[in-house]
Design a protein around this motif. Structure first.
Motif, PDB file in Angstrom:
ATOM      1  N   GLY A 153       0.781  -1.228   0.000  1.00  0.00           N
ATOM      2  CA  GLY A 153       0.000   0.000   0.000  1.00  0.00           C
ATOM      3  C   GLY A 153       0.813   1.278   0.000  1.00  0.00           C
ATOM      4  O   GLY A 153       0.369   2.303  -0.535  1.00  0.00           O
ATOM      5  N   SER A 154       2.001   1.254   0.585  1.00  0.00           N
ATOM      6  CA  SER A 154       2.794   2.481   0.663  1.00  0.00           C
ATOM      7  C   SER A 154       3.213   2.984  -0.717  1.00  0.00           C
ATOM      8  O   SER A 154       3.443   4.179  -0.905  1.00  0.00           O
ATOM      9  N   CYS A 155       3.307   2.091  -1.676  1.00  0.00           N
ATOM     10  CA  CYS A 155       3.671   2.494  -3.043  1.00  0.00           C
ATOM     11  C   CYS A 155       2.447   2.543  -3.966  1.00  0.00           C
ATOM     12  O   CYS A 155       2.246   3.511  -4.689  1.00  0.00           O
ATOM     13  N   HIS A 156       1.645   1.490  -3.932  1.00  0.00           N
ATOM     14  CA  HIS A 156       0.541   1.358  -4.892  1.00  0.00           C
ATOM     15  C   HIS A 156      -0.772   1.952  -4.390  1.00  0.00           C
ATOM     16  O   HIS A 156      -1.791   1.823  -5.064  1.00  0.00           O
ATOM     17  N   GLY A 157      -0.730   2.617  -3.230  1.00  0.00           N
ATOM     18  CA  GLY A 157      -1.930   3.255  -2.706  1.00  0.00           C
ATOM     19  C   GLY A 157      -2.723   2.352  -1.797  1.00  0.00           C
ATOM     20  O   GLY A 157      -2.643   1.116  -1.894  1.00  0.00           O
ATOM     21  N   ASP A 163      -0.257   5.638  -7.903  1.00  0.00           N
ATOM     22  CA  ASP A 163       0.148   6.986  -7.516  1.00  0.00           C
ATOM     23  C   ASP A 163       0.593   7.712  -8.771  1.00  0.00           C
ATOM     24  O   ASP A 163       1.657   7.432  -9.316  1.00  0.00           O
ATOM     25  N   ASN A 164      -0.223   8.649  -9.243  1.00  0.00           N
ATOM     26  CA  ASN A 164       0.099   9.366 -10.484  1.00  0.00           C
ATOM     27  C   ASN A 164       1.358  10.205 -10.353  1.00  0.00           C
ATOM     28  O   ASN A 164       2.169  10.264 -11.275  1.00  0.00           O
ATOM     29  N   GLU A 165       1.524  10.877  -9.219  1.00  0.00           N
ATOM     30  CA  GLU A 165       2.679  11.757  -9.047  1.00  0.00           C
ATOM     31  C   GLU A 165       3.988  10.989  -9.074  1.00  0.00           C
ATOM     32  O   GLU A 165       4.996  11.480  -9.572  1.00  0.00           O
ATOM     33  N   LYS A 166       3.984   9.774  -8.554  1.00  0.00           N
ATOM     34  CA  LYS A 166       5.204   8.958  -8.513  1.00  0.00           C
ATOM     35  C   LYS A 166       5.256   7.936  -9.644  1.00  0.00           C
ATOM     36  O   LYS A 166       6.168   7.122  -9.701  1.00  0.00           O
TER      37      LYS A 166
END
Length: 223
Positions: A153-157, A163-166
């Motif tokens: 979740g910390s990366c993929h939401g 995560d569009n910004e990343k």
């Protein structure tokens, strides 16, 4: 002129590193006509999950994958004939990536009264073509949610929408069979999960039963 499947803006300007670059969404739609043969008119994927969903993915992520295909850094025989420098220059990659990123696929249609005088059957049919919901996958959804939130979740939401910004891709709303195929490619180093540490493969730390539960959870997020 055709009506775009996304917000009807033909040219947008995005400030990137260096000078401003114009994004031509109409050109992106034209390019997507070729992609649609496999990935669907609205980037919804197809071929019984053989071809992944692209709609709504971060533009930067889509562009990166196209560059990897073009440079032969990500092997994919189905893409070879479409992705050389002549057929897919940088400008086209930029345009089609932003076009696909701007498409929203609904998971359900609002209820309507088909007997109402103003009911538009054609409009309803068009809307249904932009509808996508992943079939529920086998596995323990509750345990999968716990594992997902702890490990992914910390990366993929929180719910897998990326995560569009990343430029981190969504996992929710993606075909489960396709996700399994990518797991095997990461494990076999056909794809690299973390370019900053290419020798470390996170997915090797998961057992198949754990991934099965995670994918079961991801398959119900869009319910």
């Amino acid at each position: 002129m055709r009506t775009p499947a996304i917000t009807p803006v033909i040219t947008l300007v995005f400030l990137l590193t260096g000078p401003a670059l114009a994004i031509d969404l109409e050109n992106g739609q034209d390019i997507n006509d070729v992609c649609a043969g496999c990935h669907g008119e609205f980037g919804q994927g197809g071929g019984d999950s053989e071809y992944p969903r692209l709609a709504g993915m971060p533009a930067e992520f889509i562009a990166k994958q196209l560059h990897l295909f073009r440079d032969r850094s990500r092997p994919n025989m189905a893409m070879v004939e479409y992705i050389d420098e002549r057929q897919m220059p940088d400008e086209d990659i930029r345009d089609v990536s932003h076009y696909l990123a701007g498409i929203t696929l609904k998971t359900k249609l609002p209820p309507v009264d088909e007997n109402a005088p103003d009911f538009d059957a054609y409009a309803r049919l068009k809307a249904s073509k932009q509808l996508m919901q992943i079939p529920r996958a086998e596995g323990d959804v509750e345990r999968g949610e716990q594992l997902y939130r702890k490990e992914c979740g910390s990366c993929h939401g929180d719910q897998g929408w990326g995560d569009n910004e990343k430029a981190v891709p969504q996992l929710a709303g993606q075909f489960t069979d396709y996700l399994w195929r990518q797991v095997e490619k990461y494990r076999n180093k056909v794809r690299i999960h973390d370019e900053t540490d290419p020798d470390y493969e996170l997915l090797n730390d998961f057992r198949d039963d754990q991934l099965k539960d995670i994918f079961a959870y991801l398959s119900i997020v869009d319910d």
